[in-house]
Design a protein around this motif. Structure first.
Motif, PDB file in Angstrom:
ATOM      1  N   THR A 162       0.897  -1.152  -0.039  1.00 50.95           N
ATOM      2  CA  THR A 162       0.236   0.035   0.123  1.00 50.95           C
ATOM      3  C   THR A 162       0.942   1.114  -0.025  1.00 50.95           C
ATOM      4  O   THR A 162       0.438   2.192  -0.741  1.00 50.95           O
ATOM      5  CB  THR A 162      -1.036   0.041   1.205  1.00 50.95           C
ATOM      6  N   VAL A 165       1.913   1.890  -3.452  1.00 50.94           N
ATOM      7  CA  VAL A 165       0.870   2.761  -4.224  1.00 50.94           C
ATOM      8  C   VAL A 165       0.829   4.115  -3.863  1.00 50.94           C
ATOM      9  O   VAL A 165       0.822   4.930  -4.804  1.00 50.94           O
ATOM     10  CB  VAL A 165      -0.496   2.105  -3.918  1.00 50.94           C
ATOM     11  N   LEU A 166       0.953   4.574  -2.674  1.00 54.10           N
ATOM     12  CA  LEU A 166       0.838   5.856  -2.235  1.00 54.10           C
ATOM     13  C   LEU A 166       1.948   6.554  -2.815  1.00 54.10           C
ATOM     14  O   LEU A 166       1.963   7.710  -3.434  1.00 54.10           O
ATOM     15  CB  LEU A 166       0.739   6.037  -0.645  1.00 54.10           C
ATOM     16  N   HIS A 168       3.606   6.043  -5.636  1.00 54.03           N
ATOM     17  CA  HIS A 168       3.737   5.895  -7.043  1.00 54.03           C
ATOM     18  C   HIS A 168       3.007   7.162  -7.303  1.00 54.03           C
ATOM     19  O   HIS A 168       3.229   8.028  -8.219  1.00 54.03           O
ATOM     20  CB  HIS A 168       3.113   4.817  -7.381  1.00 54.03           C
ATOM     21  N   GLN A 169       1.928   7.492  -6.544  1.00 54.38           N
ATOM     22  CA  GLN A 169       0.647   8.476  -6.747  1.00 54.38           C
ATOM     23  C   GLN A 169       1.568   9.982  -6.375  1.00 54.38           C
ATOM     24  O   GLN A 169       1.343  10.849  -7.106  1.00 54.38           O
ATOM     25  CB  GLN A 169      -0.343   8.206  -5.705  1.00 54.38           C
ATOM     26  N   MET A 170       2.570   9.982  -5.476  1.00 54.68           N
ATOM     27  CA  MET A 170       3.111  11.216  -4.983  1.00 54.68           C
ATOM     28  C   MET A 170       4.304  11.388  -6.065  1.00 54.68           C
ATOM     29  O   MET A 170       5.189  12.434  -5.958  1.00 54.68           O
ATOM     30  CB  MET A 170       3.574  10.925  -3.899  1.00 54.68           C
ATOM     31  N   ALA A 229      -2.255  13.633  -2.926  1.00 52.40           N
ATOM     32  CA  ALA A 229      -2.073  12.309  -3.283  1.00 52.40           C
ATOM     33  C   ALA A 229      -3.055  11.528  -2.589  1.00 52.40           C
ATOM     34  O   ALA A 229      -3.735  10.422  -3.426  1.00 52.40           O
ATOM     35  CB  ALA A 229      -0.605  11.753  -3.453  1.00 52.40           C
ATOM     36  N   ALA A 232      -6.588  12.067  -3.804  1.00 50.44           N
ATOM     37  CA  ALA A 232      -6.853  11.425  -4.902  1.00 50.44           C
ATOM     38  C   ALA A 232      -7.245   9.721  -4.766  1.00 50.44           C
ATOM     39  O   ALA A 232      -8.056   9.421  -5.299  1.00 50.44           O
ATOM     40  CB  ALA A 232      -5.626  11.604  -5.999  1.00 50.44           C
ATOM     41  N   LEU A 233      -6.544   9.220  -4.093  1.00 46.07           N
ATOM     42  CA  LEU A 233      -6.526   7.729  -3.981  1.00 46.07           C
ATOM     43  C   LEU A 233      -7.758   7.430  -3.321  1.00 46.07           C
ATOM     44  O   LEU A 233      -8.513   6.436  -3.716  1.00 46.07           O
ATOM     45  CB  LEU A 233      -5.444   7.170  -3.061  1.00 46.07           C
ATOM     46  N   GLU A 236     -10.601   8.198  -5.782  1.00 43.36           N
ATOM     47  CA  GLU A 236     -10.499   7.199  -7.157  1.00 43.36           C
ATOM     48  C   GLU A 236     -10.970   5.631  -6.769  1.00 43.36           C
ATOM     49  O   GLU A 236     -11.206   4.814  -7.548  1.00 43.36           O
ATOM     50  CB  GLU A 236      -9.148   7.452  -7.691  1.00 43.36           C
ATOM     51  N   SER A 237     -10.652   5.344  -5.446  1.00 42.34           N
ATOM     52  CA  SER A 237     -10.465   3.838  -5.322  1.00 42.34           C
ATOM     53  C   SER A 237     -11.800   3.541  -4.276  1.00 42.34           C
ATOM     54  O   SER A 237     -11.683   4.020  -3.042  1.00 42.34           O
ATOM     55  CB  SER A 237      -9.387   3.386  -4.938  1.00 42.34           C
ATOM     56  N   TYR A 240     -10.302   2.538  -0.423  1.00 38.18           N
ATOM     57  CA  TYR A 240      -9.526   3.377   0.562  1.00 38.18           C
ATOM     58  C   TYR A 240     -10.778   4.350   1.161  1.00 38.18           C
ATOM     59  O   TYR A 240     -11.539   4.780   0.199  1.00 38.18           O
ATOM     60  CB  TYR A 240      -8.507   4.230  -0.432  1.00 38.18           C
TER      61      TYR A 240
END
Ligand code: GLU
Length: 330
Positions: A162, A165-166, A168-170, A229, A232-233, A236-237, A240
């Motif tokens: 996880t 993922v964060l 990557h988003q940042m 970020a 946004a997660l 979009e998901s 979360y």
């Protein structure tokens, strides 16, 4: 000659009855008790005591269900989902984000493709992404981790995946940290207090033994994980959501801390017999108040939410049968 003959008959009789006894016990093992293993997490997390609480209730009804339930302490969600798929586990506790990705064959499970035989059973407590830092490190929010020594969680853990993922988003990579370690949860507090790391990441329910240990053994703070970020997660998901770790739960941390999180969920393989899963959910829901008392992180559990939230794989037929029978689902 006669004596020898007698001996031989005696020997044949002994061997034959031993074989009979073995056959009987093999039959009893395969017919009577059914062995199930639940994959959990590290011993200082919440999955492990959750698995123990579930097995205790299931085993107590053994006369009725014939099940012998045991738990495996593992490195967490990703390991559990792979082991479940390989048939090494029958049930497992996993994060809702990784349940989703395993079923759809996305994220870290892209290489293995969709795990169509994955079934959800129920959801448990919520699990905020929790970062604990040494107070003297100056880390108060996620961005402060840049250039620090960070324990990202053991390989196979939900938190490591996880966190990736964060990051990557940042637009971050592991090179943004001065040092990356993969120490397991039961040893990370010691590493923090020994000043071998500045912070560790753990997706875990609250209160948990792991965070209690870190905040009581040395001066440490919960870090805010709230930035564009993260938002946004969450937007979009479906798996979360925004989360708050309540102030006053841990020593030296009187204020609420904003972060985001997932839910802990119980999953199984579709080919685990319906009556086994039926017995597991029945044991939990028929002894619900007692189950909730098994861990403080279960305090806010509600049956309705448990059969609907955070479940992206289809419900196991055995669970669905019970939920319909008691009117929890239609
Ligand atoms: N969420 C963690 C993981 O999936 C485990 C947390 C726990 O053991 O309570 O690896």
């Amino acid at each position: 000659m006669a004596l020898r003959h007698t001996f031989r008959s005696l020997w044949v009789a002994v061997v034959a009855s031993a074989a009979f006894l073995v056959a009987c016990s093999v039959q009893a093992e395969t017919k009577d008790p059914r062995f199930i293993t639940i994959g959990t997490g590290g011993v200082t997390g919440v999955y492990y005591p959750a698995g123990i609480a579930i097995c205790r209730l299931v085993n107590r009804a053994r006369k009725e269900n014939g099940i012998r339930c045991s738990v495996d302490s593992t490195s967490g969600s990703i390991y559990n989902l792979n082991a479940l798929r390989d048939g090494e586990l029958d049930l497992a506790i996993v994060q809702s984000d990784w349940q989703y990705h395993a079923y759809t064959g996305t994220g870290v499970f892209k290489g293995r493709g969709p795990f169509k035989g994955l079934r959800s059973v129920l959801s448990l407590h919520s699990e905020p992404l929790t970062i604990v830092a040494r107070r003297d490190s100056g880390i108060r929010k996620f961005a402060d981790l840049k250039g620090k020594r960070v324990n990202i969680g053991a390989p196979g853990s939900g938190q490591q995946a996880t966190l990736e993922v964060l990051m990557h988003q940042m637009g971050w990579t592991m090179n943004d940290f001065a040092q990356v370690s993969e120490i397991k949860p039961s040893e990370q507090s010691q590493a923090l207090c020994d000043n071998r790391i500045d912070a560790f990441v753990y997706t875990v329910g609250h209160p948990s033994g792991a965070i209690k240990e870190a905040t009581s053994s040395c001066d440490s703070v919960l870090v805010t994980v709230d930035n564009p970020a993260v938002r946004a997660l969450v937007r979009e998901s479906p798996y979360y959501s925004a989360a708050v770790i309540p102030g006053g739960m841990y020593r030296g941390n009187p204020k609420d801390v904003k972060t985001f999180g997932v839910r802990a969920t119980l999953v199984a393989r579709a080919d685990v017999p319906d009556e086994v899963i039926y017995s597991v959910v029945k044991a939990i829901f028929e002894n619900f108040e007692e189950f909730k008392e098994q861990h403080p992180a279960f305090q806010h559990l509600e049956k309705k939410a448990m059969v609907s939230e955070g479940l992206s794989a289809p419900l196991h037929a055995g669970a669905l049968h019970y939920y319909r029978q008691v009117g929890l689902l239609r």
